[in-house]
Every structure is written in C-alpha cells, then in structure tokens.
Design a protein around this motif. Structure first.
Motif, PDB file in Angstrom:
ATOM      1  N   PHE A 406       0.827  -1.209   0.000  1.00  0.00           N
ATOM      2  CA  PHE A 406       0.000   0.000   0.000  1.00  0.00           C
ATOM      3  C   PHE A 406       0.866   1.266   0.000  1.00  0.00           C
ATOM      4  CE2 PHE A 406      -3.482  -2.817   1.109  1.00  0.00           C
ATOM      5  CZ  PHE A 406      -4.546  -2.220   0.448  1.00  0.00           C
ATOM      6  N   ARG A 407       2.020   1.202   0.670  1.00  0.00           N
ATOM      7  CA  ARG A 407       2.923   2.351   0.654  1.00  0.00           C
ATOM      8  C   ARG A 407       3.401   2.619  -0.773  1.00  0.00           C
ATOM      9  NH1 ARG A 407       8.920   2.478   3.486  1.00  0.00           N
ATOM     10  NH2 ARG A 407       9.669   4.330   2.389  1.00  0.00           N
ATOM     11  N   ALA A 408       3.734   1.547  -1.493  1.00  0.00           N
ATOM     12  CA  ALA A 408       4.164   1.706  -2.887  1.00  0.00           C
ATOM     13  C   ALA A 408       3.032   2.290  -3.731  1.00  0.00           C
ATOM     14  CB  ALA A 408       4.613   0.357  -3.451  1.00  0.00           C
ATOM     15  N   ALA A 409       1.786   1.824  -3.492  1.00  0.00           N
ATOM     16  CA  ALA A 409       0.637   2.339  -4.248  1.00  0.00           C
ATOM     17  C   ALA A 409       0.397   3.809  -3.934  1.00  0.00           C
ATOM     18  CB  ALA A 409      -0.601   1.516  -3.917  1.00  0.00           C
ATOM     19  N   MET A 410       0.592   4.199  -2.668  1.00  0.00           N
ATOM     20  CA  MET A 410       0.355   5.588  -2.262  1.00  0.00           C
ATOM     21  C   MET A 410       1.415   6.545  -2.794  1.00  0.00           C
ATOM     22  SD  MET A 410      -0.726   4.870   1.693  1.00  0.00           S
ATOM     23  CE  MET A 410      -0.768   6.595   2.162  1.00  0.00           C
ATOM     24  N   THR A 411       2.598   6.031  -3.126  1.00  0.00           N
ATOM     25  CA  THR A 411       3.684   6.898  -3.605  1.00  0.00           C
ATOM     26  C   THR A 411       3.754   6.948  -5.122  1.00  0.00           C
ATOM     27  OG1 THR A 411       5.206   5.021  -3.293  1.00  0.00           O
ATOM     28  CG2 THR A 411       5.102   6.671  -1.540  1.00  0.00           C
ATOM     29  N   GLY A 412       2.628   6.623  -5.765  1.00  0.00           N
ATOM     30  CA  GLY A 412       2.536   6.835  -7.206  1.00  0.00           C
ATOM     31  C   GLY A 412       2.853   5.643  -8.080  1.00  0.00           C
ATOM     32  N   HIS A 413       2.870   4.441  -7.508  1.00  0.00           N
ATOM     33  CA  HIS A 413       3.166   3.245  -8.300  1.00  0.00           C
ATOM     34  C   HIS A 413       1.900   2.426  -8.526  1.00  0.00           C
ATOM     35  CE1 HIS A 413       6.927   4.301  -6.164  1.00  0.00           C
ATOM     36  NE2 HIS A 413       7.507   3.959  -7.301  1.00  0.00           N
ATOM     37  N   GLN A 414       1.922   1.689  -9.627  1.00  0.00           N
ATOM     38  CA  GLN A 414       0.867   0.699  -9.858  1.00  0.00           C
ATOM     39  C   GLN A 414       1.389  -0.629  -9.316  1.00  0.00           C
ATOM     40  OE1 GLN A 414      -0.221  -0.829 -13.875  1.00  0.00           O
ATOM     41  NE2 GLN A 414      -2.120   0.297 -13.587  1.00  0.00           N
ATOM     42  N   VAL A 415       0.642  -1.232  -8.394  1.00  0.00           N
ATOM     43  CA  VAL A 415       1.109  -2.438  -7.701  1.00  0.00           C
ATOM     44  C   VAL A 415       0.138  -3.585  -7.966  1.00  0.00           C
ATOM     45  CG1 VAL A 415       1.752  -3.441  -5.474  1.00  0.00           C
ATOM     46  CG2 VAL A 415       2.136  -1.000  -5.893  1.00  0.00           C
ATOM     47  N   TYR A 416       0.704  -4.761  -8.241  1.00  0.00           N
ATOM     48  CA  TYR A 416      -0.091  -5.977  -8.431  1.00  0.00           C
ATOM     49  C   TYR A 416       0.326  -6.993  -7.378  1.00  0.00           C
ATOM     50  CZ  TYR A 416      -1.286  -4.109 -13.033  1.00  0.00           C
ATOM     51  OH  TYR A 416      -1.742  -3.312 -14.054  1.00  0.00           O
ATOM     52  N   SER A 417      -0.643  -7.745  -6.875  1.00  0.00           N
ATOM     53  CA  SER A 417      -0.309  -8.794  -5.918  1.00  0.00           C
ATOM     54  C   SER A 417      -1.425  -9.824  -5.865  1.00  0.00           C
ATOM     55  CB  SER A 417      -0.071  -8.202  -4.523  1.00  0.00           C
ATOM     56  OG  SER A 417       0.486  -9.190  -3.664  1.00  0.00           O
ATOM     57  N   THR A 418      -1.178 -10.907  -5.119  1.00  0.00           N
ATOM     58  CA  THR A 418      -2.189 -11.961  -4.942  1.00  0.00           C
ATOM     59  C   THR A 418      -2.517 -12.097  -3.467  1.00  0.00           C
ATOM     60  OG1 THR A 418      -0.600 -13.781  -4.663  1.00  0.00           O
ATOM     61  CG2 THR A 418      -1.245 -13.208  -6.918  1.00  0.00           C
ATOM     62  N   LEU A 419      -3.688 -12.653  -3.219  1.00  0.00           N
ATOM     63  CA  LEU A 419      -4.178 -12.835  -1.852  1.00  0.00           C
ATOM     64  C   LEU A 419      -5.037 -14.097  -1.843  1.00  0.00           C
ATOM     65  CD1 LEU A 419      -4.083 -11.143   0.836  1.00  0.00           C
ATOM     66  CD2 LEU A 419      -6.320 -10.236   0.183  1.00  0.00           C
ATOM     67  N   HIS A 420      -4.945 -14.882  -0.787  1.00  0.00           N
ATOM     68  CA  HIS A 420      -5.742 -16.114  -0.706  1.00  0.00           C
ATOM     69  C   HIS A 420      -7.083 -15.816  -0.039  1.00  0.00           C
ATOM     70  CE1 HIS A 420      -2.841 -19.033  -2.219  1.00  0.00           C
ATOM     71  NE2 HIS A 420      -1.913 -18.356  -1.577  1.00  0.00           N
ATOM     72  N   THR A 421      -8.117 -15.605  -0.850  1.00  0.00           N
ATOM     73  CA  THR A 421      -9.486 -15.439  -0.351  1.00  0.00           C
ATOM     74  C   THR A 421     -10.436 -16.171  -1.286  1.00  0.00           C
ATOM     75  OG1 THR A 421      -9.863 -13.394  -1.589  1.00  0.00           O
ATOM     76  CG2 THR A 421      -8.961 -13.163   0.619  1.00  0.00           C
ATOM     77  N   HIS A 422     -11.671 -16.381  -0.833  1.00  0.00           N
ATOM     78  CA  HIS A 422     -12.640 -17.126  -1.628  1.00  0.00           C
ATOM     79  C   HIS A 422     -13.348 -16.258  -2.661  1.00  0.00           C
ATOM     80  CE1 HIS A 422     -12.167 -20.769   0.648  1.00  0.00           C
ATOM     81  NE2 HIS A 422     -12.397 -20.147   1.788  1.00  0.00           N
ATOM     82  N   SER A 423     -13.374 -14.942  -2.445  1.00  0.00           N
ATOM     83  CA  SER A 423     -14.093 -14.064  -3.368  1.00  0.00           C
ATOM     84  C   SER A 423     -13.384 -12.729  -3.468  1.00  0.00           C
ATOM     85  CB  SER A 423     -15.537 -13.848  -2.886  1.00  0.00           C
ATOM     86  OG  SER A 423     -15.536 -13.134  -1.658  1.00  0.00           O
ATOM     87  N   ALA A 424     -13.759 -11.943  -4.471  1.00  0.00           N
ATOM     88  CA  ALA A 424     -13.141 -10.631  -4.669  1.00  0.00           C
ATOM     89  C   ALA A 424     -13.469  -9.702  -3.502  1.00  0.00           C
ATOM     90  CB  ALA A 424     -13.623 -10.032  -5.993  1.00  0.00           C
ATOM     91  N   ILE A 425     -14.731  -9.645  -3.111  1.00  0.00           N
ATOM     92  CA  ILE A 425     -15.139  -8.743  -2.030  1.00  0.00           C
ATOM     93  C   ILE A 425     -14.588  -9.229  -0.686  1.00  0.00           C
ATOM     94  CG2 ILE A 425     -17.156  -7.868  -0.772  1.00  0.00           C
ATOM     95  CD1 ILE A 425     -18.593  -7.920  -3.553  1.00  0.00           C
ATOM     96  N   GLY A 426     -14.387 -10.541  -0.558  1.00  0.00           N
ATOM     97  CA  GLY A 426     -13.801 -11.086   0.656  1.00  0.00           C
ATOM     98  C   GLY A 426     -12.371 -10.630   0.883  1.00  0.00           C
ATOM     99  N   ALA A 427     -11.707 -10.135  -0.179  1.00  0.00           N
ATOM    100  CA  ALA A 427     -10.333  -9.646  -0.033  1.00  0.00           C
ATOM    101  C   ALA A 427     -10.276  -8.430   0.886  1.00  0.00           C
ATOM    102  CB  ALA A 427      -9.756  -9.296  -1.405  1.00  0.00           C
ATOM    103  N   ILE A 428     -11.328  -7.617   0.876  1.00  0.00           N
ATOM    104  CA  ILE A 428     -11.353  -6.423   1.731  1.00  0.00           C
ATOM    105  C   ILE A 428     -11.381  -6.839   3.199  1.00  0.00           C
ATOM    106  CG2 ILE A 428     -12.702  -4.382   2.361  1.00  0.00           C
ATOM    107  CD1 ILE A 428     -13.647  -4.319  -0.593  1.00  0.00           C
TER     108      ILE A 428
END
Length: 570
Positions: A406-428
C-alpha cells in the motif's frame, strides 16, 4: 558448424567482429587458413579455438533471424526420430527433434539451414503434407546427439522392458559419461517429454511400500500414468536430483531445485521439490512451460464486458490491483498476462516472486530468498529505490508486506499482488483482518479479481442434452422459459477419454470507485459492499460459470465441482 552460403567468408567474419566474438587478427588468420585448406570459415574458427560452437551458433542465429537450439539441454521426440533413418541423419548432419501430429510439422536441428541437398533428401523421405521447420545447431552437437538417441529405445514401454531385462547401477549412473547408455536416464527424459506433450502441470513420483506410483496433473486433476516396481525408484530419484543440481547423498531432508530443458521445440522449466516420506523420497516436478504460461490478455476467456473492465482497471496509473483465489487457480497466469500486456520500453516493471516462474524480457524479476533473508516486505523496500513504475509483489502474506504494498501504491506506483481469499469482495475483509486500516484501504485499491479454473469440454465429443428441472433451477433460469440445451462430457481419443481438454478461467471483477471507497472507509459489511457492487454491474464467479455452461464451454457438473451453486437453489 558450416556458415550458410549467404554468410560465407567476409559477411560471417564481419558479423562475428561486430559482436566482439573474434578480433581482426583472428579473422585474418582464419581467412588465410581457409585459402589453404578450402573449408568453411565457421568450422575453421572453431578448430582454431577462436570461437566456441555455441557462440557461433547464436551469432548465426541472430544474423539470419533464425531460432537456434542447444542440443545439450534438449530432449528429442521418439515420434520425430522414427520418421528419419539414422543413416540420413548422419550423412546430412540433421537431427529430428519434434513431430506435431496435429499440425503435421516436423522440427529438425541442422548445422546449415541453407543446405538444399539435406533438406531435399529429407523432403523426399517424408509425406508431402508434412511441414519441415529448421532450427540452427552446431555440427558436433548434432553428431553427438545422433549417437546419443539412435540405437536406444526411447519409448516408455521400450525402456521399461530394457530395465526389466537388465540391472540399474546407481553409482555408475552418477559417474557415467555416456548417460544415454543408462535406460533410467532415458526413462526420466521420456516421462518428462510425455508429461509436456500431454499438457501436464505437475509430475508426481510417489513411492509406496511395494511400488512407485507416477501421476500427472492434467487440467487440474491427477491421473495415474504408471506403476513401477519399487526397486526402480532409487536410480530414478538420483537421476532427477542430478538434473536438478541437488545433493544425491541427502535423503532425509527436503530439497528444492530446477531443471531447464528444450522439449517439443520450446524451452520448458521444471521446479523440483523433494520430500522425505516413510516409503522414500517423494518428488514432485512443477512444469513451467513458458510458451503456455504467458497467455494473451484477450485469450483468458473473459467476456467482452469483463475484458473492458479489466483494461479500465489497468489504465489507472497508481493503486493496488489484487488477484485472489486458492492455490492452482491461475492467479500467476493472469498477472503475467497483464504484465505482458502493459510491458513496454517506456515503463520499468519490477517483480518480487517466490520463486520466479516465467522469465520475461524487459521485466526485472527477483526471487525472495531465505538464504539472504530477503522477504516480500524487504524486497519491496529495496525495489522502491530502483525507480519502478509498476511493481508485482508475488503474494501478500502478512501485515508488513501488505503495508509495504500500500505504501508503494500511495507513492505513485501501480502495484499488483495476490491474496488467498474465496471471493473478490472477501479480499477487503481479509486485508482488514491482517491489520490494514480502512482509511488506508479506501482510495488505494484499483480493483480486485477473483478467479477459479474449470475444465473445458472436448469440442470433438461433447454431447448436448436437455437438463432436468433441478438443473434448470441451479442455473437460475425461470421455469417458464423452458430448459436450455446444455452439454456434458463424453470422451474420445483426442481428450484421452476424459471428456475435457484444457481449462479456462472463471472470474469476478470489482472495480473500486469513490462510492465503494466510502463503504470501505466506514467498515460496511460484506453484504453492503456486494450489493453496491451488483448495482454497478458486478457478477459473481457462479454467474460467470453459468455463462460458460450455457455457451457450451464447460459442463454443469464441472462448474459445480469448482464453485458452490447450492445457494442459487435456496
């Protein structure tokens, strides 16, 4: 290696001078020697020790715009070798590498791609409809490979028969210089080539009390392909370890390695994992086929609306894009497809992965390493000092890695990553759970993609049928509309009687905007966020799957295996 006629004498010499492989003095000596013995310049340069055969091969490849091949790390196809007699291969110094029966294409390695006599002799031997594709290789490599492959049994059944009638000496396997005289060496090569040919994603060597089980994971499902006597396994395990550069004497601790080969005319890597068990060492090889690992964005199986939404998310210059799903759901493939789509000379893309699976040109890729104590969080800190535009963090596992992303995203970068969750909204909810504040989430997430992989019905044997009433309810169509025509698996030789061939992705995409950010900031429930997303066109995984069932891409049974459809019947 012979220099092709179009590059004879000075042009070849100038090419090598331009690349810095030889000096002007070395070229002058070689030309003087050529005038005396009348032999090809390329071969003279090798004999004089001015240039290696591999370097000459690569220089000619670049100059001619023709692909070269390193035969020392290549496995030839038994079907291709069967098409060309050894006598013809030796006389014309060419080696058949791969035969694609679907495209009727034979790939051969040859020292001189302009050798018309050799190519005419090969053409006269083959059926008229077979296409010949040539790759550039060194003469001595070809001669050595011909001696290596011809005269030995190369099919799995033939090699097993050879093993059953002889003895395997593990010590001689580790010390021999003529590896292909050992049937177990050819057996491992044949199994690897067979797995790649059948589009397997993993190869499992599983020792039991009295036998060795060999299974391939094809289209996400494990299939047993062989059962061998337990006595074979010691030598086979040694061979795999030798290929992966592992310690053959260590049998009580886990080990990891990597094998790089050229199979079926393309580079393929195998990630090797060795795990001790009560019955011996269990070895699993992950097949990393570069040609199939990076899929064009348009070929991911997205609907037109989904593809437009994904491209809209990619177009936002700063923020975090998450791809979620369980292990084996194709998250890495999706991320690599996105990176390939946006990869250009004008952007600096850097990745931090565990490990790097598919090397990509112009992208700076780094593996996390316990040996140098480099984890994801420390790696992101280091990358931020490398002037990146786009950053890929292989996986968000903990709060520190998440905060750095998130720090990288806040400083003007586009960041991609993965997360282990069952749904897109569940990622939040998952990010909140690992300690990321709602204020940090709001405004810094571009979008979230959740996905699964389902097997595609074989187009050659799928059969249509009229679904029963409960299946219509499962799909979610009103009864008054009548039953739609669906398709189910049957099985034929082209799909190995499985009824399925290949896989496609099911996806749900959530694009974050100011309304969604406001809900996140005030810790709205998952239900509220999902309802808001639906109002903006969000479609869940099950709905995307049903779209593909109605289109005949997959079956209802396969969809139900991957996605929970029972809620739709409530």
């Amino acid at each position: 290696m012979n220099a092709p006629k179009s590059l004879a004498h000075t042009p070849l010499g100038q090419t090598l001078l331009g690349t810095g492989l030889i000096s002007e003095d070395q070229l002058r000596i070689a030309l003087q020697e050529q005038g005396r013995v009348d032999r090809p310049l390329g071969r003279l340069l090798i004999e004089l020790g001015f240039v290696s055969e591999a370097a000459l091969r690569d220089a000619l490849s670049e100059s001619l715009g023709k692909q070269s091949v390193d035969l020392s790390s290549t496995i030839a196809d038994a079907d291709a070798l069967a098409l060309v007699p050894q006598e013809l291969a030796k006389r014309h110094r060419l080696l058949p590498l791969h035969f694609d029966g679907n495209e009727n294409r034979l790939t051969v390695a040859i020292g001189d791609i302009n050798d018309v006599v050799a190519l005419d002799a090969l053409r006269g031997l083959l059926a008229e409809d077979i296409i010949i594709e040539t790759l550039l290789a060194g003469d001595s490599e070809i001669v050595r490979a011909i001696d290596q492959y011809y005269g030995h049994k190369l099919s799995i059944d033939g090699i097993l028969h050879e093993i059953e009638t002889g003895e395997i000496d593990v010590r001689s396997l580790a010390a021999t210089t003529d590896e292909y005289s050992q049937p177990v060496v050819r057996l491992i090569d044949a199994l690897l080539a067979n797995a790649v040919k059948r589009d397997a994603s993993d190869i499992h060597f599983e020792p039991e009390a009295a036998f060795l089980r060999i299974r391939y994971r094809i289209d996400g499902i494990l299939r047993q392909v062989r059962s061998l006597h337990k006595s074979y396994w010691a030598a086979m395990a040694v061979r795999v370890k030798v290929m992966a550069g592992l310690n053959i004497a260590e049998t009580r601790a886990p080990q990891d390695g990597r094998i790089s080969l050229n199979i079926s005319g393309r580079p393929v890597d195998f990630r090797v994992s060795v795990q001790p068990t009560i019955h011996g060492e269990n070895i699993v090889l992950r097949v990393l086929d570069r040609q199939k690992g990076i899929v064009d964005l348009d070929d991911l199986g997205l609907s037109e609306a989904q593809l437009d939404l994904l491209k809209l998310m990619i177009a936002r210059p700063e923020g975090l894009i998450l791809v979620t799903g369980p292990t084996g759901s194709g998250k890495t493939t999706t991320l690599y497809s996105i990176l390939s789509h946006i990869n250009a000379e004008g952007v600096n893309i850097m990745t931090l992965e565990d490990p790097v699976e598919y090397p990509m040109s112009m992208i700076r890729q780094t593996s996390v390493s316990e040996a140098v104590k480099l984890d994801f969080a420390d790696g992101v800190r280091a990358m931020l000092r490398q002037d990146p535009d786009i950053i890929l963090v292989g996986e968000i596992r903990d709060s520190e890695t998440a905060r750095m992303a998130f720090r990288a995203a806040m400083t003007g970068h586009q960041v991609y990553s993965t997360l282990h969750t069952h749904s897109a909204i569940g990622a939040i909810a998952r990010l909140l759970d690992i300690g990321i504040s709602p204020e940090l989430l709001a405004g810094n997430i571009i979008g979230i993609v959740a996905q699964r992989l389902v097997r595609k019905l074989c187009v050659h044997c799928r059969e249509p049928y009229t679904p029963e009433a409960w299946e219509v309810r499962l799909i979610g169509l009103p009864q008054e509309r009548g039953a739609p025509m669906l398709h189910r698996a049957k099985g034929c030789p082209r799909c190995e009687f499985q009824g399925y061939r290949g896989r496609t992705a099911l996806m749900e995409l959530v694009r974050m905007d100011s309304d969604m950010d406001e809900l996140v900031a005030r810790r709205a429930s998952v239900r509220e966020i999902r309802n808001a997303a639906r109002a903006k066109g969000f479609r869940a995984l099950a709905e995307d799957g049903i779209r593909q069932v109605l289109d005949g891409v997959t079956s209802l049974d396969e969809l139900a295996r991957v996605v929970d459809l029972t809620e739709r019947m409530a």
